[in-house]
Design a protein around this motif. Structure first.
Motif, PDB file in Angstrom:
ATOM      1  N   LEU A 122       0.824  -1.212   0.000  1.00  0.00           N
ATOM      2  CA  LEU A 122       0.000   0.000   0.000  1.00  0.00           C
ATOM      3  C   LEU A 122       0.857   1.260   0.000  1.00  0.00           C
TER       4      LEU A 122
ATOM      5  N   ILE B 265       0.560   5.613  -0.342  1.00  0.00           N
ATOM      6  CA  ILE B 265      -0.335   6.768  -0.259  1.00  0.00           C
ATOM      7  C   ILE B 265       0.336   7.960  -0.925  1.00  0.00           C
TER       8      ILE B 265
ATOM      9  N   LEU C 130      -5.016   6.202  -2.425  1.00  0.00           N
ATOM     10  CA  LEU C 130      -4.429   4.973  -1.898  1.00  0.00           C
ATOM     11  C   LEU C 130      -4.162   4.031  -3.065  1.00  0.00           C
TER      12      LEU C 130
ATOM     13  N   THR D 260      -2.931   0.391  -4.236  1.00  0.00           N
ATOM     14  CA  THR D 260      -2.672  -1.004  -3.881  1.00  0.00           C
ATOM     15  C   THR D 260      -1.787  -1.634  -4.949  1.00  0.00           C
TER      16      THR D 260
ATOM     17  N   ILE E 102      -7.400   5.428   7.419  1.00  0.00           N
ATOM     18  CA  ILE E 102      -6.302   4.733   6.747  1.00  0.00           C
ATOM     19  C   ILE E 102      -5.958   3.435   7.471  1.00  0.00           C
TER      20      ILE E 102
END
Length: 249
Positions: free
Chosen positions: A76, A78, A118, A120, A240
């Protein structure tokens, strides 16, 4: 214990006290100049930074590095949503320290906080994820702006502090697409335009915790109170954290 070093021509030889055992003899060593010592110190500092900042990544759109991001979990990242506005996940890759380029599985936003994105990943990224801020930043609080070169080989850190939103309003006065929300912080930048090198997605650190991400990058003018807008991640900590728990299963 006695350690015996080699002597230089003209120097007195080492005298060993009676009944003492010699446990180590050093027969060779290299004399270093001040410049060599400084170079070694700089390399140790650089290597330490690379290790400390391994959570920093770069976002590539097609073949161009566009902005920065931070690793919150092995899969992940950000970043600032303004960096990838209108870009599909198929065109985005994550560049990590060492030159690895990782494909993206999904791009997601929070409805309550569209300032962040976000990302992935398909596979886990190398590097140590960073923890989110547990401190509520207020006017006058100190923080560190973190910057990185596009190939992640060099890092910069600028000491800053939270200033009034008025400073950011003046900095971005000419840009109609820029807006300030309650989820943002205004941080003082340099008065020298050539030193204003912050990019979208650059990290804001307090005590080795990620407290913010740069929203729009820098817009600096000479001899002005320049300031950057950062997403206040402490306000989004719960959202988050739940997302990370869901991702990790």
């Amino acid at each position: 214990m006695h350690v015996i070093y080699p002597t230089v021509a003209g120097e007195a030889r080492h005298q060993i006290p009676p009944n003492q055992q010699i446990v180590r003899i050093i027969n060779h060593y290299k004399r270093l100049s001040l410049e060599q010592l400084q170079q070694r110190a700089a390399k140790r500092k650089h290597d330490s930074q690379v290790k400390d900042y391994s959570f920093i990544v770069k976002l590539k759109v097609r073949n161009s590095v566009r902005c920065s991001g931070a690793l919150l979990a092995p899969r992940l990242v950000i970043s600032s949503s303004s960096c990838l506005s209108g870009v599909p996940s198929s065109q985005v890759h994550i560049l990590t320290r060492g030159g690895s380029t990782l494909p993206v599985a999904k791009l997601e936003w929070f409805r309550s906080s569209p300032e962040v994105i976000l990302i992935t990943l398909v596979t886990a990224a190398p590097g140590q994820p960073i923890g989110l801020c547990s401190t509520t930043l207020k006017m006058g609080d100190n923080a560190s702006m973190l910057m990185a070169s596009n190939d992640l080989s060099f890092f910069g850190r600028r000491h800053s502090q939270v200033v009034s939103n008025q400073a950011c309003k003046m900095t971005f006065l000419q840009e109609e697409s820029v807006y300030i929300t309650p989820n943002m912080l205004c941080l003082q930048n340099s008065q020298s335009p050539e030193k204003c090198v912050t990019q979208q997605g650059d990290a804001l650190l307090v005590d080795r915790q990620l407290c913010g991400l740069n929203v729009y990058g820098s817009r600096c003018r000479a001899r002005s109170l320049n300031a950057d807008l950062y997403i206040d991640l402490e306000k989004l900590r719960t959202l988050i954290s739940h997302f990370i728990q869901k991702l990790l299963g």
